[in-house]
Write an enzyme that holds these catalytic residues in place. Structure first.
Site, PDB file in Angstrom:
ATOM      1  N   ARG A  87      20.990  26.444   7.363  1.00 20.69           N
ATOM      2  CA  ARG A  87      19.785  26.659   6.552  1.00 20.69           C
ATOM      3  C   ARG A  87      18.768  25.525   6.667  1.00 20.69           C
ATOM      4  NH1 ARG A  87      23.613  29.711   4.511  1.00 20.69           N
ATOM      5  NH2 ARG A  87      24.816  27.888   5.030  1.00 20.69           N
ATOM      6  N   THR A  88      19.239  24.286   6.530  1.00 22.83           N
ATOM      7  CA  THR A  88      18.288  23.175   6.515  1.00 22.83           C
ATOM      8  C   THR A  88      17.571  23.099   7.857  1.00 22.83           C
ATOM      9  OG1 THR A  88      19.778  22.034   5.014  1.00 22.83           O
ATOM     10  CG2 THR A  88      18.040  20.714   5.995  1.00 22.83           C
TER      11      THR A  88
ATOM     12  N   LYS B  58      26.168   7.857  26.768  1.00 22.94           N
ATOM     13  CA  LYS B  58      26.241   6.741  27.729  1.00 22.94           C
ATOM     14  C   LYS B  58      26.290   5.415  26.992  1.00 22.94           C
ATOM     15  CE  LYS B  58      23.152   9.137  30.950  1.00 22.94           C
ATOM     16  NZ  LYS B  58      21.773   9.055  31.459  1.00 22.94           N
TER      17      LYS B  58
ATOM     18  N   ARG C 294      19.501  14.704  10.240  1.00 26.21           N
ATOM     19  CA  ARG C 294      20.713  14.865   9.439  1.00 26.21           C
ATOM     20  C   ARG C 294      21.824  14.121  10.150  1.00 26.21           C
ATOM     21  NH1 ARG C 294      23.494  20.252   7.036  1.00 26.21           N
ATOM     22  NH2 ARG C 294      21.862  19.840   5.521  1.00 26.21           N
TER      23      ARG C 294
ATOM     24  N   HIS D 118      20.506  14.230  -0.250  1.00 22.19           N
ATOM     25  CA  HIS D 118      19.910  15.354   0.476  1.00 22.19           C
ATOM     26  C   HIS D 118      18.637  15.712  -0.301  1.00 22.19           C
ATOM     27  CE1 HIS D 118      19.372  18.838   2.836  1.00 22.19           C
ATOM     28  NE2 HIS D 118      20.563  19.389   2.752  1.00 22.19           N
TER      29      HIS D 118
HETATM   30  C1  NCD Z   1      24.794  21.311   1.954  1.00 21.66           C
HETATM   31  C2  NCD Z   1      24.875  20.028   2.740  1.00 21.66           C
HETATM   32  O1  NCD Z   1      24.811  20.048   3.985  1.00 21.66           O
HETATM   33  O2  NCD Z   1      24.944  19.007   2.112  1.00 21.66           O
HETATM   34  N1  NCD Z   1      24.219  22.379   2.605  1.00 21.66           N
HETATM   35  C3  NCD Z   1      22.846  22.485   2.723  1.00 21.66           C
HETATM   36  O3  NCD Z   1      22.179  21.638   3.267  1.00 21.66           O
HETATM   37  N2  NCD Z   1      22.256  23.558   2.192  1.00 21.66           N
HETATM   38  C4  NCD Z   1      26.049  21.636   1.226  1.00 21.66           C
HETATM   39  C5  NCD Z   1      27.337  21.772   1.981  1.00 21.66           C
HETATM   40  O4  NCD Z   1      27.444  21.529   3.168  1.00 21.66           O
HETATM   41  O5  NCD Z   1      28.299  22.143   1.312  1.00 21.66           O
END
Ligand code: NCD
Length: 360
Positions: free
Chosen positions: A90-91, A119, A140, A173
């Site tokens: 989703r993100t 490398k 991320r 997050h």
């Molecule tokens: C979450 C995350 O990655 O922290 N998901 C998200 O970004 N919507 C929650 C999870 O992974 O459980």
């Protein structure tokens, strides 16, 4: 009067680490707006309202072809780098879609086995390389604090492009928390907004970074009560409780989920994040039935309350619950895209153009 904080390009890494999260947040902003988006503490109530209003405005503009063409021209001269080295559905997709709505080009690295990190290149050198090809880096990582480190490092280079934290380790997050606040704003629009609501968090609260960021953001509202329900080993961190205490927010640690359901305005379910277990960890064996929302719980829930989840879910919400109008987790996904469009518009200073267009 708040003490003066050195701007990011002037502060040393050690000095930055000595700061509280609130002071760090001030350091990550340039004059009136965020330069990097790294922690939830960067968003105060007026900014949360502004971004939510802007997301709603943008979704109205986007309803027509003419409106979409207008949005698609705003940032057609910008490129976003999506650096996602931890799994994401989703993100990743919502940032990708948000960039496309604003006409941005996107480049991506998701698998470091195809990059020079294989490398032996350091992440610092990788990020510096990305900054040569992009105007914003959305990242991320499983490493807590990495986005912050990279933002600090880039701010000492000739191309200090903004970094957006799309999930860092077990700590924060912030953009998920933004979409959660936007969902709450919309859900309680006709019920006096988020003030005085009871928000119940359930599941893996120790490692759920979305919960940690949202718990911070909720302290921007008046008399919100936060209830945390988790297996003892996975209860919310002391740092969050200390922050709630310091900000005068009401909270409670509870164990009986069914008892709490009737008093909730929002229930925020999360999965057990067993990918963080070390060799001796066994959170995968937790009996999640005590931390799950079953179909029969719907009758305990107030008619106006909402059930949320950052997703992905496993079994902590029964699929039958999806059909209930109080289940808003699929709406959260869609809201996530619009609030990220609003955030990118804010970072690149084109919110006024959208306001002018919408008003015209
Ligand atoms: C979450 C995350 O990655 O922290 N998901 C998200 O970004 N919507 C929650 C999870 O992974 O459980």
């Amino acid at each position: 009067m708040k003490a003066k904080i050195k701007p990011l390009p002037e502060i040393t890494w050690d000095e930055l680490q000595q700061l509280t999260l609130d002071d760090k947040a001030r350091c990550f902003n340039r004059s009136d707006r965020p330069l990097h988006i790294l922690v939830a503490q960067q968003f105060d109530r007026p900014l949360l309202q502004e971004l939510g209003d802007m997301a709603t405005r943008i979704r109205q503009v986007a309803k027509s072809k003419q409106g979409m063409d207008f949005l698609g021209n705003l940032l057609s001269h910008k490129t976003a780098m999506l650096y996602f080295t931890q799994p994401s559905t989703r993100t990743f997709l919502s940032f990708h879609s948000a960039c496309q709505i604003l006409g941005m080009r996107t480049v991506e690295v998701r698998d470091t086995s195809t990059s020079s990190e294989m490398k032996g290149e350091t992440q610092e050198d990788s990020i510096r390389t990305f900054s040569s090809f992009s105007d914003v880096i959305i990242m991320r990582s499983a490493i807590g604090g990495l986005a912050e480190k990279m933002a600090w490092m880039l701010s000492h280079t000739e191309r200090p492009v903004p970094i957006v934290n799309a999930g860092s380790g077990k700590d924060q997050h912030p953009t998920q928390a933004l979409l959660d606040i936007y969902t709450l704003q919309r859900s309680f629009e006709k019920r006096g907004g988020i003030d005085r609501k009871t928000v119940v968090f359930v599941g893996d609260l120790a490692r759920g970074r979305t919960v940690r960021s949202l718990a911070y953001l909720l302290t921007n509202y008046e008399r919100v009560k936060q209830v945390f329900i988790a297996p003892p080993a996975l209860q919310i961190g002391k740092d969050i409780l200390d922050h709630l205490k310091a900000s005068g927010s009401e909270y409670e640690l509870a164990s009986d989920f069914e008892k709490v359901i009737p008093e909730a305005d929002a229930i925020y379910m999360t999965r057990i994040q067993d990918e963080w277990d070390d060799k001796t960890g066994d959170s995968g064996k937790v009996d999640i039935s005590k931390y799950s929302f079953a179909a029969e719980h719907l009758k305990l829930l107030q008619p106006h309350a909402v059930i949320m989840h950052p997703l992905p879910r496993r079994k902590e919400i029964a699929v039958e619950v999806d059909h209930d109008p109080r289940a808003v987790y699929w709406r959260q996904v869609r809201n996530g895209m619009w609030i990220r469009v609003a955030l990118l518009a804010h970072i690149f200073d084109c919110s006024d153009s959208i306001r002018d267009y919408h008003g015209s």
